[in-house]
Design a protein around this motif. Structure first.
Motif, short mmCIF file in Angstrom:
data_model
loop_
_atom_site.label_atom_id
_atom_site.label_comp_id
_atom_site.label_asym_id
_atom_site.label_seq_id
_atom_site.Cartn_x
_atom_site.Cartn_y
_atom_site.Cartn_z
N HIS A 39 0.83 -1.21 0.00
CA HIS A 39 0.00 0.00 0.00
C HIS A 39 0.87 1.26 0.00
O HIS A 39 2.03 1.19 0.42
CB HIS A 39 -0.91 -0.01 1.24
N ASP A 42 3.30 1.71 3.09
CA ASP A 42 3.98 0.57 3.71
C ASP A 42 5.50 0.72 3.76
O ASP A 42 6.11 0.55 4.82
CB ASP A 42 3.62 -0.74 2.98
N HIS A 144 -0.33 -7.66 2.09
CA HIS A 144 1.07 -7.70 2.56
C HIS A 144 1.65 -9.09 2.29
O HIS A 144 2.77 -9.23 1.80
CB HIS A 144 1.17 -7.40 4.06
ZN LIG Z 1 -0.27 -1.92 4.11
#
Ligand SMILES: [Zn+2]
Length: 297
Positions: A39, A42, A144
Protein backbone atom coordinates in the motif's frame (compact mmCIF):
# COMPACT_ATOMS: atom_id res chain seq x y z
CA UNK A 1 37.32 3.10 -46.93
CA UNK A 2 38.34 -0.09 -45.25
CA UNK A 3 40.22 1.80 -42.51
CA UNK A 4 37.32 4.16 -41.92
CA UNK A 5 34.78 1.37 -41.54
CA UNK A 6 37.14 -0.53 -39.24
CA UNK A 7 37.61 2.61 -37.17
CA UNK A 8 33.86 3.09 -37.14
CA UNK A 9 33.45 -0.51 -35.97
CA UNK A 10 35.96 -0.03 -33.14
CA UNK A 11 34.29 3.23 -32.19
CA UNK A 12 30.89 1.54 -32.11
CA UNK A 13 32.22 -1.29 -29.93
CA UNK A 14 33.93 1.26 -27.67
CA UNK A 15 30.73 3.31 -27.23
CA UNK A 16 28.69 0.14 -26.64
CA UNK A 17 31.08 -1.02 -23.93
CA UNK A 18 30.79 2.38 -22.22
CA UNK A 19 27.00 2.09 -22.29
CA UNK A 20 27.14 -1.46 -20.89
CA UNK A 21 29.54 -0.36 -18.15
CA UNK A 22 27.28 2.58 -17.27
CA UNK A 23 24.32 0.25 -16.91
CA UNK A 24 26.12 -2.40 -14.88
CA UNK A 25 24.88 -2.82 -11.34
CA UNK A 26 26.99 -1.15 -8.65
CA UNK A 27 29.67 0.14 -11.01
CA UNK A 28 28.93 3.74 -9.99
CA UNK A 29 29.80 2.74 -6.43
CA UNK A 30 26.32 3.82 -5.41
CA UNK A 31 23.86 1.17 -4.46
CA UNK A 32 20.41 1.29 -6.06
CA UNK A 33 17.59 0.41 -3.69
CA UNK A 34 13.97 -0.47 -4.37
CA UNK A 35 11.48 -1.02 -1.56
CA UNK A 36 8.20 -2.72 -2.45
CA UNK A 37 5.11 -2.57 -0.24
CA UNK A 38 1.45 -3.45 -0.72
CA UNK A 39 0.00 0.00 0.00
CA UNK A 40 1.07 3.62 -0.53
CA UNK A 41 2.35 3.97 3.04
CA UNK A 42 3.98 0.57 3.71
CA UNK A 43 7.58 1.18 2.57
CA UNK A 44 7.37 4.54 4.31
CA UNK A 45 6.65 3.05 7.72
CA UNK A 46 8.97 0.03 7.49
CA UNK A 47 11.95 1.45 5.62
CA UNK A 48 11.49 5.23 5.48
CA UNK A 49 14.24 6.15 7.95
CA UNK A 50 16.76 3.99 6.08
CA UNK A 51 15.60 5.43 2.72
CA UNK A 52 16.29 8.97 4.00
CA UNK A 53 19.85 7.99 5.01
CA UNK A 54 20.45 6.47 1.56
CA UNK A 55 18.94 9.48 -0.22
CA UNK A 56 21.16 11.86 1.79
CA UNK A 57 24.22 9.96 0.54
CA UNK A 58 23.01 10.55 -3.02
CA UNK A 59 21.86 6.96 -3.55
CA UNK A 60 18.87 6.20 -5.78
CA UNK A 61 15.90 4.92 -3.80
CA UNK A 62 12.48 4.03 -5.13
CA UNK A 63 9.33 3.01 -3.26
CA UNK A 64 6.75 0.92 -5.09
CA UNK A 65 3.21 0.33 -3.86
CA UNK A 66 1.81 -2.80 -5.51
CA UNK A 67 -1.80 -1.66 -4.99
CA UNK A 68 -3.30 1.78 -5.49
CA UNK A 69 -4.79 1.93 -1.99
CA UNK A 70 -8.36 2.30 -3.25
CA UNK A 71 -9.98 0.33 -0.41
CA UNK A 72 -8.35 1.76 2.71
CA UNK A 73 -10.77 4.36 3.97
CA UNK A 74 -14.02 4.54 5.95
CA UNK A 75 -15.84 7.08 3.73
CA UNK A 76 -13.91 7.36 0.43
CA UNK A 77 -13.34 4.60 -2.10
CA UNK A 78 -12.49 3.69 -5.68
CA UNK A 79 -10.90 6.13 -8.11
CA UNK A 80 -11.37 9.15 -5.85
CA UNK A 81 -9.48 7.44 -3.01
CA UNK A 82 -6.78 6.07 -5.35
CA UNK A 83 -6.20 9.61 -6.64
CA UNK A 84 -5.88 11.00 -3.12
CA UNK A 85 -3.51 8.25 -2.04
CA UNK A 86 -1.37 8.73 -5.15
CA UNK A 87 -1.04 12.45 -4.36
CA UNK A 88 -0.14 11.64 -0.73
CA UNK A 89 2.48 9.12 -1.90
CA UNK A 90 4.07 11.70 -4.21
CA UNK A 91 4.23 14.25 -1.39
CA UNK A 92 5.70 11.61 0.96
CA UNK A 93 8.25 10.66 -1.73
CA UNK A 94 9.36 14.29 -1.90
CA UNK A 95 9.74 14.47 1.87
CA UNK A 96 11.73 11.20 1.95
CA UNK A 97 13.81 12.17 -1.10
CA UNK A 98 12.80 9.05 -3.06
CA UNK A 99 10.92 8.22 -6.26
CA UNK A 100 7.46 6.76 -5.60
CA UNK A 101 5.59 4.47 -8.01
CA UNK A 102 2.05 3.22 -7.43
CA UNK A 103 0.88 0.22 -9.46
CA UNK A 104 -2.77 0.24 -10.49
CA UNK A 105 -3.90 -2.98 -8.77
CA UNK A 106 -6.93 -2.89 -6.46
CA UNK A 107 -6.36 -2.62 -2.73
CA UNK A 108 -7.64 -5.57 -0.71
CA UNK A 109 -7.81 -7.83 -3.78
CA UNK A 110 -4.15 -8.57 -4.48
CA UNK A 111 -3.30 -12.12 -5.56
CA UNK A 112 0.10 -13.62 -6.47
CA UNK A 113 -0.68 -13.87 -10.19
CA UNK A 114 1.81 -14.11 -13.06
CA UNK A 115 0.64 -10.70 -14.31
CA UNK A 116 1.56 -8.90 -11.05
CA UNK A 117 4.79 -10.91 -10.76
CA UNK A 118 5.82 -9.58 -14.19
CA UNK A 119 4.92 -6.01 -13.14
CA UNK A 120 7.28 -6.39 -10.18
CA UNK A 121 10.07 -8.00 -12.23
CA UNK A 122 9.93 -5.02 -14.62
CA UNK A 123 10.07 -2.49 -11.78
CA UNK A 124 13.14 -4.16 -10.23
CA UNK A 125 14.87 -4.36 -13.62
CA UNK A 126 14.03 -0.80 -14.67
CA UNK A 127 15.49 0.47 -11.40
CA UNK A 128 18.61 -1.69 -11.96
CA UNK A 129 18.32 -2.60 -8.30
CA UNK A 130 21.15 -3.92 -6.14
CA UNK A 131 18.91 -4.18 -3.08
CA UNK A 132 15.21 -5.12 -2.98
CA UNK A 133 13.24 -4.86 0.28
CA UNK A 134 9.70 -6.21 0.74
CA UNK A 135 7.45 -7.74 3.42
CA UNK A 136 7.74 -11.33 4.62
CA UNK A 137 4.89 -13.54 3.43
CA UNK A 138 3.60 -13.81 7.04
CA UNK A 139 1.26 -10.97 7.94
CA UNK A 140 -2.28 -10.18 9.05
CA UNK A 141 -3.12 -8.46 5.75
CA UNK A 142 -3.46 -10.60 2.59
CA UNK A 143 -2.08 -7.76 0.41
CA UNK A 144 1.07 -7.70 2.56
CA UNK A 145 1.35 -11.51 2.46
CA UNK A 146 0.98 -11.68 -1.31
CA UNK A 147 3.37 -8.78 -1.89
CA UNK A 148 5.87 -10.88 0.07
CA UNK A 149 5.16 -13.88 -2.17
CA UNK A 150 5.22 -11.81 -5.38
CA UNK A 151 8.62 -10.30 -4.59
CA UNK A 152 9.99 -13.72 -3.61
CA UNK A 153 8.71 -15.00 -6.96
CA UNK A 154 10.48 -12.12 -8.74
CA UNK A 155 13.84 -12.95 -7.08
CA UNK A 156 16.06 -14.97 -9.43
CA UNK A 157 13.55 -14.41 -12.28
CA UNK A 158 14.79 -10.80 -12.61
CA UNK A 159 18.02 -12.29 -14.03
CA UNK A 160 16.30 -14.68 -16.46
CA UNK A 161 16.29 -12.96 -19.91
CA UNK A 162 13.42 -14.99 -21.38
CA UNK A 163 11.03 -13.84 -18.66
CA UNK A 164 9.47 -10.43 -19.48
CA UNK A 165 11.96 -10.18 -22.38
CA UNK A 166 10.90 -6.63 -23.36
CA UNK A 167 12.67 -5.36 -20.20
CA UNK A 168 16.36 -6.38 -20.21
CA UNK A 169 17.23 -8.82 -17.43
CA UNK A 170 19.57 -7.84 -14.60
CA UNK A 171 23.10 -9.19 -14.89
CA UNK A 172 22.88 -10.66 -11.43
CA UNK A 173 20.35 -11.47 -8.77
CA UNK A 174 20.10 -8.52 -6.31
CA UNK A 175 20.15 -8.91 -2.53
CA UNK A 176 16.57 -9.33 -1.32
CA UNK A 177 15.62 -8.42 2.24
CA UNK A 178 12.46 -8.40 4.33
CA UNK A 179 11.03 -5.51 6.34
CA UNK A 180 10.71 -6.03 10.08
CA UNK A 181 7.44 -7.39 11.48
CA UNK A 182 6.26 -8.85 14.76
CA UNK A 183 4.72 -12.09 13.51
CA UNK A 184 5.95 -15.24 15.26
CA UNK A 185 4.70 -18.05 13.04
CA UNK A 186 6.02 -20.02 11.28
CA UNK A 187 9.17 -18.24 12.50
CA UNK A 188 9.91 -14.83 14.00
CA UNK A 189 11.64 -12.05 12.05
CA UNK A 190 15.46 -12.26 12.21
CA UNK A 191 17.19 -8.84 12.19
CA UNK A 192 20.26 -9.60 10.05
CA UNK A 193 20.78 -5.89 9.43
CA UNK A 194 19.74 -3.12 11.84
CA UNK A 195 20.04 0.53 10.86
CA UNK A 196 20.29 3.41 13.33
CA UNK A 197 17.69 5.90 12.08
CA UNK A 198 17.90 8.26 15.08
CA UNK A 199 19.11 11.13 12.86
CA UNK A 200 16.43 10.59 10.21
CA UNK A 201 13.51 9.82 12.54
CA UNK A 202 12.02 13.34 12.58
CA UNK A 203 12.16 13.54 8.79
CA UNK A 204 10.55 10.10 8.56
CA UNK A 205 7.67 11.32 10.75
CA UNK A 206 7.32 14.46 8.61
CA UNK A 207 7.10 12.26 5.50
CA UNK A 208 4.55 9.89 7.10
CA UNK A 209 2.47 12.98 7.90
CA UNK A 210 1.90 13.33 4.13
CA UNK A 211 -0.32 10.21 4.29
CA UNK A 212 -3.16 12.14 5.90
CA UNK A 213 -5.91 9.74 4.82
CA UNK A 214 -4.05 6.90 6.56
CA UNK A 215 -2.33 8.42 9.57
CA UNK A 216 -5.22 10.59 10.78
CA UNK A 217 -8.32 8.97 9.26
CA UNK A 218 -8.29 5.30 8.18
CA UNK A 219 -5.77 3.66 10.55
CA UNK A 220 -7.24 5.37 13.65
CA UNK A 221 -10.78 4.46 12.47
CA UNK A 222 -10.07 0.75 11.83
CA UNK A 223 -7.97 0.62 15.01
CA UNK A 224 -10.73 2.27 17.11
CA UNK A 225 -8.61 5.20 18.29
CA UNK A 226 -9.98 7.98 16.11
CA UNK A 227 -10.74 9.99 19.27
CA UNK A 228 -7.01 10.15 20.07
CA UNK A 229 -6.05 12.01 16.87
CA UNK A 230 -5.13 15.58 17.90
CA UNK A 231 -7.68 18.11 16.62
CA UNK A 232 -4.95 20.67 16.03
CA UNK A 233 -2.85 19.90 12.94
CA UNK A 234 0.20 21.44 14.62
CA UNK A 235 0.18 18.53 17.08
CA UNK A 236 -0.03 15.82 14.40
CA UNK A 237 3.65 15.06 13.91
CA UNK A 238 4.37 14.96 17.65
CA UNK A 239 1.53 12.44 18.02
CA UNK A 240 2.78 10.38 15.06
CA UNK A 241 6.27 10.25 16.59
CA UNK A 242 4.72 8.73 19.73
CA UNK A 243 2.40 6.28 18.02
CA UNK A 244 4.35 5.24 14.89
CA UNK A 245 7.77 4.45 16.38
CA UNK A 246 8.87 0.82 16.03
CA UNK A 247 9.94 -0.66 19.36
CA UNK A 248 13.55 -1.85 19.44
CA UNK A 249 13.24 -5.54 20.35
CA UNK A 250 16.09 -7.36 22.18
CA UNK A 251 16.99 -9.10 18.87
CA UNK A 252 17.18 -5.75 17.02
CA UNK A 253 19.29 -4.27 19.86
CA UNK A 254 21.69 -7.20 19.57
CA UNK A 255 21.98 -6.60 15.81
CA UNK A 256 22.57 -2.85 16.39
CA UNK A 257 25.38 -3.72 18.81
CA UNK A 258 26.89 -6.07 16.25
CA UNK A 259 26.94 -3.44 13.50
CA UNK A 260 27.62 -0.26 15.50
CA UNK A 261 29.57 -1.66 18.45
CA UNK A 262 28.29 -2.28 21.98
CA UNK A 263 28.38 1.34 23.13
CA UNK A 264 26.82 3.12 20.17
CA UNK A 265 24.48 0.24 19.35
CA UNK A 266 23.25 0.29 22.93
CA UNK A 267 22.30 3.97 22.69
CA UNK A 268 20.39 3.94 19.40
CA UNK A 269 16.92 5.42 19.95
CA UNK A 270 15.21 4.60 16.65
CA UNK A 271 15.98 1.72 14.30
CA UNK A 272 14.78 -0.20 11.27
CA UNK A 273 15.81 -3.80 10.74
CA UNK A 274 15.86 -6.16 7.79
CA UNK A 275 16.18 -9.91 7.26
CA UNK A 276 18.08 -11.37 4.31
CA UNK A 277 15.87 -13.47 2.03
CA UNK A 278 17.35 -16.78 0.91
CA UNK A 279 16.24 -16.37 -2.70
CA UNK A 280 18.46 -13.42 -3.63
CA UNK A 281 22.25 -13.01 -3.59
CA UNK A 282 23.67 -13.96 -0.18
CA UNK A 283 26.00 -11.21 1.08
CA UNK A 284 28.64 -11.73 3.77
CA UNK A 285 29.22 -9.08 6.46
CA UNK A 286 31.72 -7.13 4.35
CA UNK A 287 29.29 -7.05 1.42
CA UNK A 288 26.47 -5.97 3.74
CA UNK A 289 28.62 -3.01 4.85
CA UNK A 290 29.11 -2.03 1.21
CA UNK A 291 25.38 -2.24 0.53
CA UNK A 292 24.53 -0.32 3.72
CA UNK A 293 27.44 2.11 4.12
CA UNK A 294 25.69 3.86 7.03
CA UNK A 295 26.37 0.79 9.23
CA UNK A 296 28.90 1.50 11.94
CA UNK A 297 28.72 5.27 11.38
ZN1 LIG B 1 -0.27 -1.92 4.11
Amino acid sequence: MKTISRRFLFLTIFIQSIIIAANAQQDTGKVRIIMIGAHPDDCDQDGGGTAILFAKMGYAVKFVSVTNGDAGHQTMKGKELAKRRFAEAQEAGKRFGVAYDVLDNHDGQLLPTLDVRLQIIRKIREWNADVVIAPRPNDYHPDHRYTGVLVQDAAYMVAVPDVAPETPALKKNPVFLYFQDGFQRPNPFRPDVAIDITTSFDQKIHALDAHESQMYEWLPWIGHYLDQVPANKNDHEKWLAQTRDTKITPAVRESLEKWYGKEKGGQVQHAEAFEICEYGAQPNDEEIKKLFPMLGK
